[in-house]
Design a protein around this motif. Sequence first.
Motif, PDB file in Angstrom:
ATOM      1  N   SER A  79       0.857  -1.184   0.000  1.00  0.00           N
ATOM      2  CA  SER A  79       0.000   0.000   0.000  1.00  0.00           C
ATOM      3  C   SER A  79       0.891   1.231   0.000  1.00  0.00           C
ATOM      4  O   SER A  79       1.860   1.302   0.751  1.00  0.00           O
ATOM      5  N   ILE A 135      -4.781  -1.629   0.850  1.00  0.00           N
ATOM      6  CA  ILE A 135      -3.720  -2.641   0.837  1.00  0.00           C
ATOM      7  C   ILE A 135      -4.050  -3.689  -0.225  1.00  0.00           C
ATOM      8  O   ILE A 135      -5.160  -4.203  -0.277  1.00  0.00           O
ATOM      9  N   GLY A 186       1.456   3.770   4.467  1.00  0.00           N
ATOM     10  CA  GLY A 186       1.508   2.641   3.546  1.00  0.00           C
ATOM     11  C   GLY A 186       2.237   1.473   4.167  1.00  0.00           C
ATOM     12  O   GLY A 186       2.604   1.496   5.345  1.00  0.00           O
TER      13      GLY A 186
END
Length: 178
Positions: free
Chosen positions: A122, A127, A168
């Motif tokens: 991600s 994700i 992320g």
Amino acid sequence: MSYWVYSICHFYGNDNELKDLADKVRNIAQESWLGDLVKALGISTEDKFLRGKFWHESPTHTELTIETETDFQPEIGFFDLIKSHYKSLRFTFFAEGEGSDAFWTNDRTGLYFPDRWVTSWSDGDEIETHYHTTKEEAFQYISEMAGKQVKSKRDIERIHKRLEKKDGCCRLYEVEVI
């Protein structure tokens, strides 16, 4: 707090036993408690800890796939109960822990579940989880996503630290063969 594990299990073996199991599965609601199938086999659930549910795709007489959602670990005991009732049947499964941080299979040959590596990626959005047969394929995927060559788990850790700053992630998991 519950930690759910999703499993997919293929049963195969003697055609008559497989047909009988498929008929019993077909007669149970599409989504049911694990104990419903165990009871349909005539096995007492009194001393069994069966936490979770199962569902199935339309079974055939040559193969049956049962999917489960259970608590904390793959419900191998559930699959073993079915196998104990049908002596010729065998099963192979793949299981994934909630949050994609644990993966298991008993498919040593990779016939049904050849993937042995899982990536999560991600860049701050959703994700994406991908499954790979080899570590090299997983490294190649991460290299493409990151725009830089990945040759080791250490490279992946560095990418993960950079992505974490933007909410992320970059993770590599090995499927445990049990």
